[in-house]
Design an enzyme around this catalytic site. Structure first.
Site, PDB file in Angstrom:
ATOM      1  N   LYS A  23       0.838  -1.208   0.000  1.00  0.00           N
ATOM      2  CA  LYS A  23       0.000   0.000   0.000  1.00  0.00           C
ATOM      3  C   LYS A  23       0.868   1.250   0.000  1.00  0.00           C
ATOM      4  CE  LYS A  23      -2.160   2.596   3.721  1.00  0.00           C
ATOM      5  NZ  LYS A  23      -0.883   3.114   4.191  1.00  0.00           N
ATOM      6  N   ASN A  24       2.028   1.182   0.648  1.00  0.00           N
ATOM      7  CA  ASN A  24       2.848   2.380   0.755  1.00  0.00           C
ATOM      8  C   ASN A  24       3.830   2.552  -0.409  1.00  0.00           C
ATOM      9  OD1 ASN A  24       1.390   2.970   2.977  1.00  0.00           O
ATOM     10  ND2 ASN A  24       2.966   2.458   4.483  1.00  0.00           N
ATOM     11  N   ARG A  97      -3.861  10.499   1.752  1.00  0.00           N
ATOM     12  CA  ARG A  97      -2.767  11.475   1.787  1.00  0.00           C
ATOM     13  C   ARG A  97      -1.932  11.465   0.504  1.00  0.00           C
ATOM     14  NH1 ARG A  97      -0.857  14.035   6.135  1.00  0.00           N
ATOM     15  NH2 ARG A  97       1.343  13.740   5.698  1.00  0.00           N
ATOM     16  N   CYS A 121      -5.056   8.252   7.931  1.00  0.00           N
ATOM     17  CA  CYS A 121      -5.422   7.838   9.285  1.00  0.00           C
ATOM     18  C   CYS A 121      -5.224   8.950  10.287  1.00  0.00           C
ATOM     19  CB  CYS A 121      -4.585   6.638   9.684  1.00  0.00           C
ATOM     20  SG  CYS A 121      -5.112   5.133   8.873  1.00  0.00           S
ATOM     21  N   ARG A 126      -0.260  14.959  11.510  1.00  0.00           N
ATOM     22  CA  ARG A 126       0.110  14.631  10.132  1.00  0.00           C
ATOM     23  C   ARG A 126       0.134  15.873   9.235  1.00  0.00           C
ATOM     24  NH1 ARG A 126      -1.768   8.954   8.015  1.00  0.00           N
ATOM     25  NH2 ARG A 126       0.269   9.129   7.067  1.00  0.00           N
ATOM     26  N   ASP A 311       4.121   1.029  11.928  1.00  0.00           N
ATOM     27  CA  ASP A 311       2.921   0.287  11.491  1.00  0.00           C
ATOM     28  C   ASP A 311       2.858  -1.138  12.028  1.00  0.00           C
ATOM     29  OD1 ASP A 311       1.773   2.280   9.525  1.00  0.00           O
ATOM     30  OD2 ASP A 311       3.814   2.089   8.806  1.00  0.00           O
ATOM     31  N   VAL A 333       7.567   7.765  16.065  1.00  0.00           N
ATOM     32  CA  VAL A 333       7.287   8.302  14.718  1.00  0.00           C
ATOM     33  C   VAL A 333       6.037   9.183  14.714  1.00  0.00           C
ATOM     34  CG1 VAL A 333       6.869   7.705  12.301  1.00  0.00           C
ATOM     35  CG2 VAL A 333       8.442   6.329  13.663  1.00  0.00           C
ATOM     36  N   ARG A 419      -8.756   0.256   3.317  1.00  0.00           N
ATOM     37  CA  ARG A 419      -7.743   1.171   2.767  1.00  0.00           C
ATOM     38  C   ARG A 419      -6.402   0.467   2.573  1.00  0.00           C
ATOM     39  NH1 ARG A 419      -5.966   5.394   6.016  1.00  0.00           N
ATOM     40  NH2 ARG A 419      -4.424   5.529   4.385  1.00  0.00           N
TER      41      ARG A 419
HETATM   42  N1  EPU Z   1       5.694  15.020   9.308  1.00  0.00           N
HETATM   43  C1  EPU Z   1       5.676  16.364   9.521  1.00  0.00           C
HETATM   44  N2  EPU Z   1       5.497  17.184   8.434  1.00  0.00           N
HETATM   45  C2  EPU Z   1       5.352  16.697   7.164  1.00  0.00           C
HETATM   46  C3  EPU Z   1       5.387  15.297   6.967  1.00  0.00           C
HETATM   47  C4  EPU Z   1       5.565  14.475   8.067  1.00  0.00           C
HETATM   48  O1  EPU Z   1       5.805  16.832  10.655  1.00  0.00           O
HETATM   49  O2  EPU Z   1       5.195  17.482   6.227  1.00  0.00           O
HETATM   50  C5  EPU Z   1       5.851  14.103  10.487  1.00  0.00           C
HETATM   51  C6  EPU Z   1       4.611  13.247  10.687  1.00  0.00           C
HETATM   52  O3  EPU Z   1       3.602  13.944  11.394  1.00  0.00           O
HETATM   53  C7  EPU Z   1       5.162  12.062  11.442  1.00  0.00           C
HETATM   54  C8  EPU Z   1       6.579  11.927  10.864  1.00  0.00           C
HETATM   55  O4  EPU Z   1       6.885  13.181  10.234  1.00  0.00           O
HETATM   56  O5  EPU Z   1       5.251  12.366  12.815  1.00  0.00           O
HETATM   57  C9  EPU Z   1       6.753  10.825   9.863  1.00  0.00           C
HETATM   58  O6  EPU Z   1       5.780  10.948   8.829  1.00  0.00           O
HETATM   59  P1  EPU Z   1       6.067  10.430   7.345  1.00  0.00           P
HETATM   60  O7  EPU Z   1       6.058  11.602   6.434  1.00  0.00           O
HETATM   61  O8  EPU Z   1       7.267   9.557   7.369  1.00  0.00           O
HETATM   62  O9  EPU Z   1       4.796   9.550   7.089  1.00  0.00           O
HETATM   63  P2  EPU Z   1       3.887   9.488   5.782  1.00  0.00           P
HETATM   64  O10 EPU Z   1       4.712   9.542   4.556  1.00  0.00           O
HETATM   65  O11 EPU Z   1       2.741  10.414   5.922  1.00  0.00           O
HETATM   66  C10 EPU Z   1       4.062   6.893   5.479  1.00  0.00           C
HETATM   67  C11 EPU Z   1       3.076   5.772   5.455  1.00  0.00           C
HETATM   68  C12 EPU Z   1       2.574   5.505   6.856  1.00  0.00           C
HETATM   69  C13 EPU Z   1       3.771   5.143   7.733  1.00  0.00           C
HETATM   70  C14 EPU Z   1       4.787   6.284   7.697  1.00  0.00           C
HETATM   71  C15 EPU Z   1       6.042   5.982   8.487  1.00  0.00           C
HETATM   72  C16 EPU Z   1       2.115   6.045   3.278  1.00  0.00           C
HETATM   73  C17 EPU Z   1       0.922   6.373   2.470  1.00  0.00           C
HETATM   74  N3  EPU Z   1       1.974   6.140   4.594  1.00  0.00           N
HETATM   75  O12 EPU Z   1       3.328   8.023   5.950  1.00  0.00           O
HETATM   76  O13 EPU Z   1       1.709   4.393   6.774  1.00  0.00           O
HETATM   77  O14 EPU Z   1       3.335   4.925   9.048  1.00  0.00           O
HETATM   78  O15 EPU Z   1       5.161   6.559   6.339  1.00  0.00           O
HETATM   79  O16 EPU Z   1       6.692   4.884   7.966  1.00  0.00           O
HETATM   80  O17 EPU Z   1       3.167   5.666   2.757  1.00  0.00           O
HETATM   81  C18 EPU Z   1      -0.074   3.033   7.381  1.00  0.00           C
HETATM   82  O18 EPU Z   1       0.299   2.300   6.445  1.00  0.00           O
HETATM   83  O19 EPU Z   1      -0.982   2.719   8.201  1.00  0.00           O
HETATM   84  C19 EPU Z   1       0.562   4.324   7.528  1.00  0.00           C
HETATM   85  C20 EPU Z   1       0.100   5.273   8.334  1.00  0.00           C
END
Ligand code: EPU
Length: 441
Positions: A23-24, A97, A121, A126, A311, A333, A419
């Site tokens: 999914k990611n 997202r 989520c 976020r 996760d 995280v 999802r």
């Molecule tokens: N963050 C910020 N500002 C930003 C972006 C991120 O402060 O502009 C913070 C977030 O709030 C969080 C941390 O940085 O505290 C890490 O967030 P990251 O950007 O790494 O997460 P993401 O890209 O939004 C993806 C996965 C998540 C997974 C995380 C961490 C996707 C679609 N989602 O999220 O997956 O937990 O990386 O590995 O790729 C899930 O699969 O259930 C899921 C939530």
């Protein structure tokens, strides 16, 4: 109409499940197709909500997305990409997202992007500040408009030297998708290096990009003016695999997860073994099982790759409610990823959540009023209850807790689980789970 799952617990899950593309990764590889000047083919695509949302957003922008009826492979043709109506895009507000990652490719393809307010989520604030800062550093102009954000780059995107304050997965992908066709060289320090990111780099390299990953979390991208298409088999979903592994432990079951890959799950497998879980690692998947003895408590911190993924934490915590003694989990995280424990406590689990960093290294959330450390004492007898699913991984954890519990649970909000878990009710039925699905009133 939403569905309700009535689960009669106490049946060990046994059998085989197949896990397909991550999914990611998959939705992001679909977005990458927009960067090409010819069609791309993506294989091992799961039937999940995020794929539907991105398919629809790409189609709105003139990309043809064809699904092979037999294999489910997607052919994505971006050659007629065009500006989409804001109202049509806005209909996707709150769905996912992924749309934020369309910015760079859309600017390269049609000169501008409009991104609806984002979903995903509810596991913390976020924010998207890293994404917007990255885009500004490439020379983009970001404007807030009703219902979303408009992004343009009158002079085109230009390579930049960028440093992330935290190794964000999404912001790293934003850089990759923007830099490959930007003018000049981009150097990103503090990058995330999750296997899904490496797979996205593989996709971009197939398209003609020049990207190197250094061991110090620096990624260097030499921009090229044009990219072609790709033909790629998505890496397998290690989060879904880890979820089924925890389900086997929690229900005292035995599940062969076809598609589970050792290389991408090494940190999880070490932890699973320390808790007392059994595993047989094969070429085409991994068998996960409860060995019949006691489970061992442990101290765990979530982290970016190669650490223990955030996760994986929620389903494993359900297993830790069954371990003999006290376990500690420090979530570093996301600031708010323990909301799901409330339902586990109502089911009889003994879990306290704390504001302090209960780990070897203080994290960004210490002293900031975030309940981000959990202390779990086991073993606890779980009893069925009514549950409304809060988020994807928390929801799956509730399901496996209900499957292990004494008595009946009524679970609502299960559409969130679609999802990220392909056909999960079919898979549960195949593993012998005792449940009914009905429509909510
Ligand atoms: N963050 C910020 N500002 C930003 C972006 C991120 O402060 O502009 C913070 C977030 O709030 C969080 C941390 O940085 O505290 C890490 O967030 P990251 O950007 O790494 O997460 P993401 O890209 O939004 C993806 C996965 C998540 C997974 C995380 C961490 C996707 C679609 N989602 O999220 O997956 O937990 O990386 O590995 O790729 C899930 O699969 O259930 C899921 C939530």
């Amino acid at each position: 109409m939403s569905s309700v799952l009535t689960i009669r617990g106490g049946v060990p899950l046994t059998g085989r499940v197949t896990v397909r593309g991550a999914k990611n990764l998959v939705p992001k590889a679909m977005v990458a197709a927009l960067l090409g000047n010819e069609p791309s083919v993506l294989r091992n695509v799961p039937e999940i909500k995020d794929v539907e949302v991105v398919t629809s957003l790409l189609q709105l922008h003139g990309v043809t997305v064809e699904k092979d009826p037999h294999t489910g492979d997607l052919t994505l043709d971006p050659t007629n990409a065009k500006t989409a109506s804001h109202t049509a895009i806005d209909a996707h507000a709150g769905d996912s997202r992924i749309p934020i990652l369309l910015c760079g490719p859309l600017i390269h393809a049609i000169g501008e992007a409009f991104i609806p307010d984002l979903g995903g989520c509810k596991i913390g604030d976020r924010p998207i500040d890293y994404h917007l800062n990255v885009l500004r550093q490439f020379g983009a102009v970001v404007e807030k408009r009703p219902g979303g954000i408009h992004i343009s780059a009158p002079g085109g995107l230009k390579g930049a030297k960028i440093s992330l304050p935290y190794p964000s997965v999404g912001a790293t992908e934003q850089v990759l998708l923007s830099a490959t066709r930007a003018e000049g060289i981009t150097e990103l320090s503090g990058a995330a290096t999750e296997p899904e990111i490496v797979d996205l780099i593989a996709v971009l390299q197939k398209m003609g990009a020049i990207i190197s990953v250094q061991t110090d979390r620096t990624i260097r991208i030499e921009g090229v003016p044009d990219l072609g298409g790709y033909n790629h088999r998505a890496l397998s979903d290690r989060n879904e695999s880890a979820s089924w592994a925890s389900a086997a432990l929690v229900t005292r079951g035995d599940i062969f997860v076809e598609g589970a890959t050792q290389r991408d799950m090494m940190t999880f497998l070490n932890t699973y073994r320390k808790v007392g879980g059994g595993m047989d690692i094969g070429d085409d998947g991994i068998r996960f099982y409860h060995k019949g003895g006691k489970l061992t408590p442990l101290v765990l911190e979530t982290d970016v790759h190669p650490g223990f993924m955030t996760d994986w934490q929620q389903p494993l915590i359900v297993a830790l409610t069954q371990a003999e003694g006290v376990s500690i989990v420090h979530e570093t995280v996301y600031e708010n990823r323990f909301g799901f424990t409330e339902a586990l406590i109502r089911m009889g689990a003994n879990i306290q959540v704390h504001r302090e960093c209960l780990g070897s290294v203080p994290c960004r959330f210490g002293q900031r009023n975030f309940l981000h450390s959990a202390v779990i004492s086991g073993p606890a007898q779980l009893t069925g209850t009514d549950i409304d699913v809060p988020d994807l991984r928390g929801g799956f954890s509730h399901l496996i807790a209900a499957l292990a519990a004494n008595g009946t649970s009524r679970v609502t909000g299960i559409d969130i689980i679609n999802r990220g878990y392909e056909r999960f009710t079919e898979k549960l039925a195949g593993l012998g789970a005792d449940f009914d699905i009905t429509s909510a009133e």
